[in-house]
Design an enzyme around this catalytic site. Structure first.
Site, PDB file in Angstrom:
ATOM      1  N   ASP A 176       0.951  -1.288  -0.344  1.00 15.72           N
ATOM      2  CA  ASP A 176       0.578   0.288  -0.341  1.00 15.72           C
ATOM      3  C   ASP A 176       1.074   1.057  -0.059  1.00 15.72           C
ATOM      4  O   ASP A 176       1.816   1.164   0.349  1.00 15.72           O
ATOM      5  CB  ASP A 176      -0.969  -0.235   1.134  1.00 15.72           C
TER       6      ASP A 176
ATOM      7  N   ASN B  22      -3.315  12.858  -4.533  1.00 15.51           N
ATOM      8  CA  ASN B  22      -4.110  12.988  -5.210  1.00 15.51           C
ATOM      9  C   ASN B  22      -5.137  13.888  -4.832  1.00 15.51           C
ATOM     10  O   ASN B  22      -5.623  14.974  -6.426  1.00 15.51           O
ATOM     11  CB  ASN B  22      -5.200  12.046  -5.998  1.00 15.51           C
TER      12      ASN B  22
ATOM     13  N   ASP C 110      -1.600   9.549 -10.196  1.00 16.66           N
ATOM     14  CA  ASP C 110      -1.145   8.777 -12.117  1.00 16.66           C
ATOM     15  C   ASP C 110       0.188   8.482 -12.439  1.00 16.66           C
ATOM     16  O   ASP C 110       0.241   7.358 -12.266  1.00 16.66           O
ATOM     17  CB  ASP C 110      -2.452   8.716 -13.808  1.00 16.66           C
TER      18      ASP C 110
ATOM     19  N   ASP D 254      -4.236   2.564  -4.945  1.00  9.94           N
ATOM     20  CA  ASP D 254      -3.005   2.727  -4.697  1.00  9.94           C
ATOM     21  C   ASP D 254      -1.510   1.109  -3.868  1.00  9.94           C
ATOM     22  O   ASP D 254      -0.990   1.096  -3.221  1.00  9.94           O
ATOM     23  CB  ASP D 254      -2.554   3.683  -4.038  1.00  9.94           C
TER      24      ASP D 254
END
Length: 192
Positions: free
Chosen positions: A70, A78, A87, A113
């Protein structure tokens, strides 16, 4: 136009239509099994490959490790810089992870993610070295336009056959250990 010319044109068109359909099927198959952003295998493909590897490991008596990764700090990227920057971070991180694992290892984007990695026939004594190589991918920030963005991994590790008999059980254990790593503020958590 002669009958022969018409027949030739018709044959060529039919051939082209078949090739286009064939290309479409291959493209659809790729899309069904790969993440469109990173090009990595997706969750579905990870399960198909992972179950094959586990079947092989059972027959051959091999050890398999499943890693659940993770990215801490990804949501902030973001939220602050936008999804396009996020991205780019995901694409860069996935390439870096691929560069650190063996060609036989399976790296997949599990979702958002999160990444999963399956290590087939890995010796216990090499696991820590591989984890350090994966962690090294995160020491260098990701450059997006003129920004340097950083994420840190939390990794949970599960062992086959000790932690589970199937991929679902192994992923559940690896996921729980990933959360344990987050809680303990360490990069990875694995019971030896």
């Amino acid at each position: 136009m002669s009958k022969d010319a018409l027949l030739l044109i018709q044959t060529l068109l039919t051939t082209l239509e078949r090739e286009d359909l064939s290309f479409g099927v291959k493209e659809l198959e790729y899309m069904a099994y790969h993440d469109p952003l990173t090009g990595l295998p997706n969750r579905r493909y990870f399960f198909e490959l992972g179950n094959r590897y586990l079947d092989l490991a059972k027959r051959e008596g091999k050890k398999v490790f499943v890693l659940f990764v993770d990215l801490a700090g990804f949501k902030a990227i973001n939220d602050t810089y936008g999804h396009l920057s996020g991205d780019e971070v995901l694409k860069t991180v996935s390439k870096r992870i691929l560069d650190r694992v063996r060609r036989s290892d399976v790296v997949a984007r599990y979702g958002g993610d999160e990444f999963t990695i399956l290590l087939y026939d890995m010796k216990e004594e090499y696991l820590k070295s591989l984890l350090e190589r994966i962690l090294s991918t995160f020491r260098e920030p990701v450059r997006v336009e003129n920004k340097h963005l950083s994420v840190t991994p939390n990794i949970g590790v599960a062992r086959f056959p000790e932690d589970g008999e199937n991929l679902e059980e192994l992923l559940k254990v690896a996921d729980m250990r990933m959360y344990k790593a987050k809680e303990m503020k360490v990069p990875y958590f694995s019971l030896s």
